[in-house]
Scaffold this active site. Sequence first.
Site, PDB file in Angstrom:
ATOM      1  CD  GLU A 170     -98.804  -7.955 -49.849  1.00 52.57           C
ATOM      2  OE1 GLU A 170     -98.452  -7.177 -50.676  1.00 52.57           O
ATOM      3  OE2 GLU A 170     -99.305  -7.209 -48.587  1.00 52.57           O
ATOM      4  CG  HIS A 177     -88.878  -1.923 -52.152  1.00 52.60           C
ATOM      5  ND1 HIS A 177     -88.939  -0.803 -51.447  1.00 52.60           N
ATOM      6  CD2 HIS A 177     -89.934  -2.002 -53.091  1.00 52.60           C
ATOM      7  CE1 HIS A 177     -90.281  -0.216 -51.651  1.00 52.60           C
ATOM      8  NE2 HIS A 177     -90.760  -0.690 -52.448  1.00 52.60           N
TER       9      HIS A 177
END
Length: 338
Positions: free
Chosen positions: A60, A129
Amino acid sequence: MPNMSMIEAIRDALDVAMGADERVVVFGEDVGYFGGVFRVTAGLQRKYGKTRCFDAPINESGIVGAGIGMAVYGLRPVVEIQFADYVYPGYDQIVSEAARIRYRTAGEFTCPMVIRMPSGGGIFGGQTHSQSPEALFTHVTGLKTVVPSNPYDAKGLLLAAIADPDPVIFFEPKRLYNGPFDGHHDRPVASWKGHDLAEVPEGAYQVPLGRAVIRRFGKAATVLTYGTMVHVALAAAEESGIDAEVIDLRSLMPLDLETITASVKKTGRCLVLHEATLTSGFGAELAAQVQAECFFQLEAPVRRVAGWDTPYPHVHEWSYFPGPARVAEALRELVEEV
């Protein structure tokens, strides 16, 4: 106008932007050949090629850093973080670089990039998540933060974000990808088809950043909310029997304080609703702004309804979410309070 799900509307926005401007590039984990874990970018690589829509390593920080470099040198990258929970390794790049480039270069450079990320719960994804970290970005000067609640806004806001000269954080509520949600079910109550906000114009249009919209007019109390919770607030207003006005913020930063204060001054009462953790959530900022601007018109303290101050629960996900029953109870208590 065609009916679209939020997934289809976001994909259509990317398609329109890429077709109109070759500087727009889309990349992230699995967004190219596979089309993304939620299939948002499906077909874009086939249409525009591997240099316009491509896969990135599971990194990321590298995804965000590469996007910043592209933006500074003239491209308009739209990067996807696969889940909002994964953004933390790239947070330093966002805060220390993307958000500050305009100021640190005295306006010589800007960073016209969009960082898309699915947020919130609803898929039983547990702690890694399902987070809603919007408050971490609204705190950072130089960033704009957007959370749509329906397909029409999702397309228009994304096109406005891509056209913006500064970095925009674009949260996509996962529970709204396929249909509206009322808080009582573990999946959307229906598809977006036939829903008025599922009518999405073809071609380009923009929903201006920083402009809220009133989804339900009322006189007894104002509910400030965004994303999935817009639909929960509307259900709660009906369930409670309270004549509540529901405002969909759409943009958290910039914030449409004018619409907010006009409503609260009219109703005299305010409830702030979001899915994220209560303490230090964006609702705290909203409550402070309302108190500062509407103190003499308030008939009761500003109330907040939000997620628990705990790590995200997996098994108890549906208790964690503010649902219509909890919001309706808070509305009744707010109206009765003197």
